[in-house]
Design a protein around this motif. Sequence first.
Motif, PDB file in Angstrom:
ATOM      1  N   ALA A   1      40.789  59.682  36.841  1.00  0.00           N
ATOM      2  CA  ALA A   1      41.311  61.386  36.806  1.00  0.00           C
ATOM      3  C   ALA A   1      42.463  61.434  37.713  1.00  0.00           C
ATOM      4  N   VAL A   2      43.187  62.547  37.536  1.00  0.00           N
ATOM      5  CA  VAL A   2      44.254  62.710  38.393  1.00  0.00           C
ATOM      6  C   VAL A   2      44.310  64.312  38.702  1.00  0.00           C
ATOM      7  N   LEU A   3      44.379  65.596  39.753  1.00  0.00           N
ATOM      8  CA  LEU A   3      43.876  66.660  39.754  1.00  0.00           C
ATOM      9  C   LEU A   3      45.102  66.799  41.098  1.00  0.00           C
ATOM     10  N   ARG A   4      45.508  68.299  40.467  1.00  0.00           N
ATOM     11  CA  ARG A   4      46.502  69.079  41.044  1.00  0.00           C
ATOM     12  C   ARG A   4      46.545  70.329  41.638  1.00  0.00           C
ATOM     13  N   GLY A   5      45.808  70.516  42.733  1.00  0.00           N
ATOM     14  CA  GLY A   5      45.498  72.478  42.824  1.00  0.00           C
ATOM     15  C   GLY A   5      45.670  72.138  44.557  1.00  0.00           C
ATOM     16  N   ASN A   6      44.935  73.006  45.232  1.00  0.00           N
ATOM     17  CA  ASN A   6      45.244  74.187  46.271  1.00  0.00           C
ATOM     18  C   ASN A   6      44.192  74.113  46.689  1.00  0.00           C
ATOM     19  N   PRO A   7      43.699  73.013  47.345  1.00  0.00           N
ATOM     20  CA  PRO A   7      42.383  73.355  48.170  1.00  0.00           C
ATOM     21  C   PRO A   7      41.900  74.247  49.472  1.00  0.00           C
ATOM     22  N   TYR A   8      43.162  75.038  49.501  1.00  0.00           N
ATOM     23  CA  TYR A   8      43.055  75.796  51.291  1.00  0.00           C
ATOM     24  C   TYR A   8      43.169  77.319  50.210  1.00  0.00           C
TER      25      TYR A   8
ATOM     26  N   GLU B   1      34.790  69.936  29.376  1.00  0.00           N
ATOM     27  CA  GLU B   1      34.698  71.582  30.578  1.00  0.00           C
ATOM     28  C   GLU B   1      34.668  71.600  31.605  1.00  0.00           C
ATOM     29  N   GLN B   2      34.850  70.591  32.109  1.00  0.00           N
ATOM     30  CA  GLN B   2      34.893  70.530  33.207  1.00  0.00           C
ATOM     31  C   GLN B   2      36.387  70.840  33.859  1.00  0.00           C
ATOM     32  N   LEU B   3      36.856  70.522  33.343  1.00  0.00           N
ATOM     33  CA  LEU B   3      38.843  70.723  33.557  1.00  0.00           C
ATOM     34  C   LEU B   3      39.010  72.240  32.502  1.00  0.00           C
ATOM     35  N   ALA B   4      38.891  72.272  32.074  1.00  0.00           N
ATOM     36  CA  ALA B   4      38.946  73.889  31.475  1.00  0.00           C
ATOM     37  C   ALA B   4      38.371  74.552  32.700  1.00  0.00           C
ATOM     38  N   LYS B   5      37.579  74.682  33.252  1.00  0.00           N
ATOM     39  CA  LYS B   5      36.839  75.325  34.466  1.00  0.00           C
ATOM     40  C   LYS B   5      37.727  75.241  35.618  1.00  0.00           C
TER      41      LYS B   5
ATOM     42  N   ILE C   1      35.915  63.181  41.491  1.00  0.00           N
ATOM     43  CA  ILE C   1      35.255  62.699  40.957  1.00  0.00           C
ATOM     44  C   ILE C   1      34.043  63.096  39.765  1.00  0.00           C
ATOM     45  N   LEU C   2      33.838  64.503  40.656  1.00  0.00           N
ATOM     46  CA  LEU C   2      33.017  65.235  39.472  1.00  0.00           C
ATOM     47  C   LEU C   2      33.841  65.298  38.308  1.00  0.00           C
ATOM     48  N   LEU C   3      35.177  65.275  38.513  1.00  0.00           N
ATOM     49  CA  LEU C   3      35.575  65.432  36.755  1.00  0.00           C
ATOM     50  C   LEU C   3      34.863  63.817  36.255  1.00  0.00           C
ATOM     51  N   LEU C   4      35.789  63.016  36.894  1.00  0.00           N
ATOM     52  CA  LEU C   4      35.644  61.748  36.519  1.00  0.00           C
ATOM     53  C   LEU C   4      34.866  61.534  35.472  1.00  0.00           C
ATOM     54  N   LEU C   5      33.227  61.298  36.834  1.00  0.00           N
ATOM     55  CA  LEU C   5      32.326  61.085  36.022  1.00  0.00           C
ATOM     56  C   LEU C   5      31.470  62.434  35.590  1.00  0.00           C
TER      57      LEU C   5
ATOM     58  N   LEU D   1      40.326  74.674  54.528  1.00  0.00           N
ATOM     59  CA  LEU D   1      39.475  74.332  53.807  1.00  0.00           C
ATOM     60  C   LEU D   1      38.438  75.208  53.100  1.00  0.00           C
ATOM     61  N   ASN D   2      39.150  75.029  52.053  1.00  0.00           N
ATOM     62  CA  ASN D   2      37.612  76.231  50.667  1.00  0.00           C
ATOM     63  C   ASN D   2      36.585  74.720  50.650  1.00  0.00           C
ATOM     64  N   LYS D   3      35.431  75.160  50.864  1.00  0.00           N
ATOM     65  CA  LYS D   3      34.212  74.326  50.466  1.00  0.00           C
ATOM     66  C   LYS D   3      34.192  73.761  48.893  1.00  0.00           C
ATOM     67  N   ASP D   4      34.286  75.226  48.144  1.00  0.00           N
ATOM     68  CA  ASP D   4      34.074  74.982  46.642  1.00  0.00           C
ATOM     69  C   ASP D   4      36.009  74.707  45.738  1.00  0.00           C
ATOM     70  N   ARG D   5      36.295  74.398  47.011  1.00  0.00           N
ATOM     71  CA  ARG D   5      38.285  73.641  46.318  1.00  0.00           C
ATOM     72  C   ARG D   5      38.332  71.797  46.721  1.00  0.00           C
ATOM     73  N   ARG D   6      37.534  71.491  46.926  1.00  0.00           N
ATOM     74  CA  ARG D   6      37.699  70.903  47.833  1.00  0.00           C
ATOM     75  C   ARG D   6      38.097  69.693  46.606  1.00  0.00           C
ATOM     76  N   ILE D   7      38.957  69.554  46.511  1.00  0.00           N
ATOM     77  CA  ILE D   7      39.925  68.853  45.990  1.00  0.00           C
ATOM     78  C   ILE D   7      39.519  67.124  45.210  1.00  0.00           C
ATOM     79  N   GLY D   8      38.802  66.459  45.999  1.00  0.00           N
ATOM     80  CA  GLY D   8      38.406  65.137  46.578  1.00  0.00           C
ATOM     81  C   GLY D   8      37.432  64.873  45.599  1.00  0.00           C
ATOM     82  N   ARG D   9      36.462  66.122  45.995  1.00  0.00           N
ATOM     83  CA  ARG D   9      34.955  65.949  45.384  1.00  0.00           C
ATOM     84  C   ARG D   9      34.812  66.615  43.787  1.00  0.00           C
ATOM     85  N   HIS D  10      36.378  67.450  43.511  1.00  0.00           N
ATOM     86  CA  HIS D  10      36.775  67.912  42.532  1.00  0.00           C
ATOM     87  C   HIS D  10      36.782  66.923  41.227  1.00  0.00           C
TER      88      HIS D  10
END
Length: 147
Positions: free
Chosen positions: A104-111, A24-28, A14-18, A3-12
């Motif tokens: 917030a709903v986020l889809r991606g590969n955290p690995y 800007e966060q979503l664009a990144k 929550i950060l997107l939501l808050l 699991l890539n620490k920089d790609r933790r989907i749950g963390r992202h």
Amino acid sequence: MALNKDRRIGRHAILLLLSDNPTEQLAKLEQSNWKGCLGKVGSMDAQKIVAAIETAAKKNEIVKTDVYRESHALYHAIIEALHGVTRGQVQLGSVLRTVGLSFAVLRGNPYDNEQEGDWIAVSLYGTIGAPVKGSEHETIGLGINHI
């Protein structure tokens, strides 16, 4: 399969939501081939919350409407997030509780390994309480599921 620490989907999620600047966060995140959306919902009915989040995810093409496993993964992520919001009992109106939530709903590969495929995260933040103004408190929930 790390699991890539920089790609933790749950963390992202929550950060997107808050975030103070979610656009800007979503664009990144989208630069990393992730998809996401934000929305708001308030109800005494858990079905309406699920429907609002599913509708937003489908409208924003985060999940494909004609692929059952994608909708199914989203559903389980929503229910898991609702468990956090409601402290384990997904009951609202039947026990005289109401929520006002941002999501917030986020889809991606955290690995690191692309073959691991996409995951989906749903984060919820807002208030829960009796359906009387001023009788609520903050709440947060997170659900993550593989697609």
